[in-house]
Design an enzyme around this catalytic site. Structure first.
Site, mmCIF file in Angstrom:
data_model
loop_
_atom_site.group_PDB
_atom_site.id
_atom_site.type_symbol
_atom_site.label_atom_id
_atom_site.label_comp_id
_atom_site.label_asym_id
_atom_site.label_seq_id
_atom_site.Cartn_x
_atom_site.Cartn_y
_atom_site.Cartn_z
ATOM 1 N N LYS A 123 0.822 -1.223 0.000
ATOM 2 C CA LYS A 123 0.000 0.000 0.000
ATOM 3 C C LYS A 123 0.852 1.268 0.000
ATOM 4 C CE LYS A 123 -2.165 -1.146 3.842
ATOM 5 N NZ LYS A 123 -1.661 -2.525 4.033
ATOM 6 N N ASN A 146 -3.170 6.229 5.930
ATOM 7 C CA ASN A 146 -2.448 5.275 6.763
ATOM 8 C C ASN A 146 -0.931 5.398 6.605
ATOM 9 O OD1 ASN A 146 -2.677 2.960 8.590
ATOM 10 N ND2 ASN A 146 -1.836 1.753 6.925
ATOM 11 N N HIS A 193 -4.316 -9.739 10.083
ATOM 12 C CA HIS A 193 -5.172 -9.045 11.058
ATOM 13 C C HIS A 193 -6.481 -9.808 11.326
ATOM 14 C CE1 HIS A 193 -2.397 -5.788 10.582
ATOM 15 N NE2 HIS A 193 -2.757 -5.552 9.345
#
Length: 468
Positions: A123, A146, A193
């Site tokens: 990302k 982020n 996650h």
């Protein structure tokens, strides 16, 4: 209808890099803000004092109780949806937003559109590549979200942008129900996650939120069918297109690679017959397969925004990746030493291992529930040797014994600051000229190091000591 903040009782859940700016912005909008935070360490107390000086109420050591009168919760992205605070909010009919949702709601009507990126890995690099391409096109832009630059600062600050390159995690997307990007990309999907999301299906669904309401393009990974499935499931604006990226030759409505050239068969006239050259593979730094995929995704989003082909080439050439992302440290005695400390899960490490032919692999750390059989089986033929460190190294050692029993393995028990130097020395002993010693741990770092940056720095320092 826009949310009216004046006089509203808003609870901000969590301090840190998102909670403090959110509390300040809401206070400035006239909301009656209460911040709740689980911890009460020195950093939290300092942040609390800063907010209390502005007239904001802060409750440390109690992040589970819903303050009386709360009409809205704005949460830090990492707070699990199962927390008692959110259960109480649901029972009371109180909406919960993340900082990304707050930023989206606070945009001005004429504010910059968002080109958004998510995925298990890649990302940050993709968003930075995208910002570099947009800047090369002469556009006012910033890499935000982020990535460490607050979206709230970007949308409420004085600086004006033409377009924003936005990195979004699955946590942030979970709490951003009304986000509607100009165009968005999901780079890849792999288990990660899951303790937070509860299941792979829930994790994928949160990633897929990035496509909701897209106006121009939903960019997906041709090699990762799950990303295309998310596009199919998304409710987008009429006319929005599905755009694939591939390391192979692209079909119409795709970007791909032909004879070492990145080409566009999506944003060209008569895409069934024509293609536009964008850049050479050698313009991508580093030109590892997974990084070429990142470049194609960035290029697709930029082209969706109307950026010319020359800007894609110029932006990729100008881009320098962050540290600890498949970074060449040095060559010593004909052996290359590469730092990919950021490869903290098996998916990232698989991509890293695929970039080299003959590898002495330094791996290990905190596994976070991961298993390593598939990773080791896929890389076995490339492994000259392996040096294992960290708390969960036995899991990797067992996978190596099952799927690569002929590969020599050095298992280091020590966990002190000298462990990395010994690991590099052992790797040097196993390596031959032409090999790559690759730090791609497939694990988190916090058992031995503060973070992956410190782990990568320790590796680089150890390599420099070899060279000396």
């Amino acid at each position: 209808m826009p949310f009216e903040f004046q006089g509203k009782h808003v609870t901000v859940a969590g301090l840190g890099v998102s909670g403090v700016p959110a509390a300040k912005v809401l206070h400035g909008l006239g909301a009656r803000v209460t911040v709740v935070n689980d911890g009460a360490d020195e950093r939290a107390r300092a942040q609390a004092a800063e907010l209390e000086a502005l007239g904001i109420t802060v409750r440390l050591g109690d992040g589970d109780t819903l303050p009386d009168g709360t009409e809205l919760i704005v949460t830090a992205p990492g707070w699990k949806p199962t927390k008692p605070l959110f259960t109480a909010a649901g029972q009371a009919g109180v909406p919960v937003w993340g900082d990304v949702e707050l930023a989206w709601r606070l945009r001005r009507p004429d504010s910059a559109p968002w080109l958004a990126v998510t995925g298990t890995n890649g990302k940050t690099t993709t968003v930075q590549m995208l910002a570099s391409i947009l800047k090369a096109a002469g556009l006012r832009t910033a890499a935000v979200g982020n990535i460490g630059v607050s979206l709230l600062d970007a949308v409420t600050g004085d600086e004006e942008y033409d377009v924003l390159a936005v990195e979004l995690s699955s946590y942030q997307l979970h709490w951003a129900p009304s986000l509607r990007a100009h165009s968005a990309a999901v780079l890849n999907l792999a288990p990660d996650h899951l303790d937070w999301h509860g299941s792979m299906e829930a994790y994928a669904a949160d990633k897929g939120r990035i496509y909701e309401g897209n106006r121009v393009a939903c960019v997906y990974n041709v090699a990762d069918k799950a990303t295309e499935d998310l596009v199919r499931e998304a409710d987008v604006e009429e006319g929005c297109r599905a755009i694939g990226f591939t390391l192979g030759s692209p079909a119409p409505s795709q970007l791909g690679v032909v004879d070492g050239i990145l080409v566009d068969r999506a944003f060209v006239e008569n895409r069934h017959k024509n293609a536009q050259e964008l850049a050479e593979v050698s313009d991508v730094n580093p030109p590892a397969p997974h990084n070429i995929a990142n470049a194609l995704a960035a290029a697709a989003l930029a082209r969706a925004f109307g950026v010319p082909a020359a800007a894609v080439r110029d932006g990729l050439r100008a881009f320098t990746p962050d540290a600890h992302r498949i970074a060449h440290v040095a060559d010593v005695d004909g052996v290359a030493y590469v730092d990919d400390s950021k490869a903290t899960n098996t998916h990232a490490t698989e991509a890293s291992l695929a970039a080299y032919e003959s590898i002495v692999w330094i791996a290990g750390g905190l596994a976070k529930g991961a298993t390593f059989d598939e990773l080791v089986a896929g890389a076995a033929k490339r492994l000259r040797g392996a040096v294992l460190i960290g708390a969960d190294r036995a899991l990797i050692r067992e996978a190596l014994s099952r799927h690569a029993p002929e590969v020599p393995v050095v298992d280091l028990e020590r966990t002190d600051t000298g462990a990395m130097l010994q690991a590099v020395q052992e790797a040097r002993r196993l390596a031959r000229p032409g090999d790559t010693v690759l730090l791609a741990p497939a694990c988190a770092s916090m058992d031995m190091f503060t973070n992956y940056n410190q782990r990568g720095d320790a590796f680089a320092q150890a390599v420099r000591e070899l060279g000396a």
